[in-house]
Design a protein around this motif. Structure first.
Motif, PDB file in Angstrom:
ATOM      1  N   ASN A 142       0.853  -1.178   0.000  1.00  0.00           N
ATOM      2  CA  ASN A 142       0.000   0.000   0.000  1.00  0.00           C
ATOM      3  C   ASN A 142       0.896   1.237   0.000  1.00  0.00           C
ATOM      4  N   PRO A 143       1.355   1.669  -1.184  1.00  0.00           N
ATOM      5  CA  PRO A 143       2.294   2.798  -1.232  1.00  0.00           C
ATOM      6  C   PRO A 143       1.626   4.114  -0.803  1.00  0.00           C
ATOM      7  N   ALA A 144       2.416   4.946  -0.171  1.00  0.00           N
ATOM      8  CA  ALA A 144       1.926   6.252   0.268  1.00  0.00           C
ATOM      9  C   ALA A 144       1.951   7.234  -0.908  1.00  0.00           C
ATOM     10  N   GLN A 145       1.155   8.292  -0.815  1.00  0.00           N
ATOM     11  CA  GLN A 145       1.144   9.307  -1.865  1.00  0.00           C
ATOM     12  C   GLN A 145       2.523   9.959  -1.936  1.00  0.00           C
ATOM     13  N   GLY A 146       3.030  10.095  -3.147  1.00  0.00           N
ATOM     14  CA  GLY A 146       4.345  10.701  -3.365  1.00  0.00           C
ATOM     15  C   GLY A 146       5.478   9.685  -3.393  1.00  0.00           C
ATOM     16  N   GLU A 147       5.195   8.438  -3.063  1.00  0.00           N
ATOM     17  CA  GLU A 147       6.217   7.383  -3.109  1.00  0.00           C
ATOM     18  C   GLU A 147       6.582   7.093  -4.561  1.00  0.00           C
ATOM     19  N   LYS A 148       7.839   6.828  -4.815  1.00  0.00           N
ATOM     20  CA  LYS A 148       8.321   6.528  -6.164  1.00  0.00           C
ATOM     21  C   LYS A 148       7.681   5.237  -6.667  1.00  0.00           C
TER      22      LYS A 148
END
Length: 195
Positions: A142-148
């Motif tokens: 579950n990637p965070a917003q702004g994660e590459k």
């Protein structure tokens, strides 16, 4: 004159009917020492050595057959173990999922559920499900917003204009999952477009 040639031919050709002694049978493979030892060895000792060699050969053949059979047994047992591992690989996960199913069935048996009781039951069931996932090393991606954007864990569905760096996650449409270090399902994401 012809008689002289016949006598000369008889002298040059050795008699082939005569028995050949072991000392005379020197070949390229046999050393003179071996031939001499064989000639001097009595027949009983030679027969004894042959019997010893045959006994050793029989022992080696028996050992070979036993080793081959043991190898086959090991291979068969390994195949059975692999078969059992495939068959019962999900046993631990299934064991952890049974309480989750029980909770869902109990929730359906409630005669007059309220919104609050349903919400509480779903939260408890979700906790059980998360515990089952954690126990079996099933982790969320579950990637965070702004994660590459990581193409090994994320699948970009679309690119959208955003006020962040290009090729970074803007929103997560669907979580992904990993089992141990292997990707089960990538997270579906939208990524920022280059400015």
């Amino acid at each position: 004159m012809q008689e002289q040639e016949n006598k000369q031919a008889q002298q040059e050709v050795p008699a082939t009917d005569a028995p050949v002694e072991p000392a005379e049978m020197v070949t390229e493979d046999l050393t003179p020492e071996f031939v001499q030892a064989a000639a001097e060895e009595p027949a009983d000792e030679t027969a004894h050595k042959i019997a010893e060699m045959e006994l050793k050969l029989a022992e080696m053949q028996d050992a070979f057959v036993r080793a081959k059979a043991e190898g086959e047994n090991i291979r068969r047992r390994a195949q059975e173990d692999i078969s059992k591992a495939h068959k019962f690989a999900v046993e631990s996960f299934a064991e952890a999922m049974v309480p989750v199913k029980d909770s869902l069935e109990m929730a359906l048996k409630v005669e007059a559920p309220t919104v609050e009781s349903l919400k509480e039951g779903v939260e408890i069931t979700l906790k059980q499900l998360n515990a089952a996932f954690e126990k079996n090393r099933l982790a969320e991606v579950n990637p965070a917003q702004g994660e590459k954007l990581d193409p090994n864990k994320h699948q970009a569905i679309s690119m959208v204009p955003a006020d962040q760096e290009a090729n970074t996650v803007v929103t997560v449409l669907q979580k992904g999952y990993m089992i141990a270090d292997r990707l089960l399902r990538p997270a579906l994401v939208t990524v920022a477009q280059g400015k």
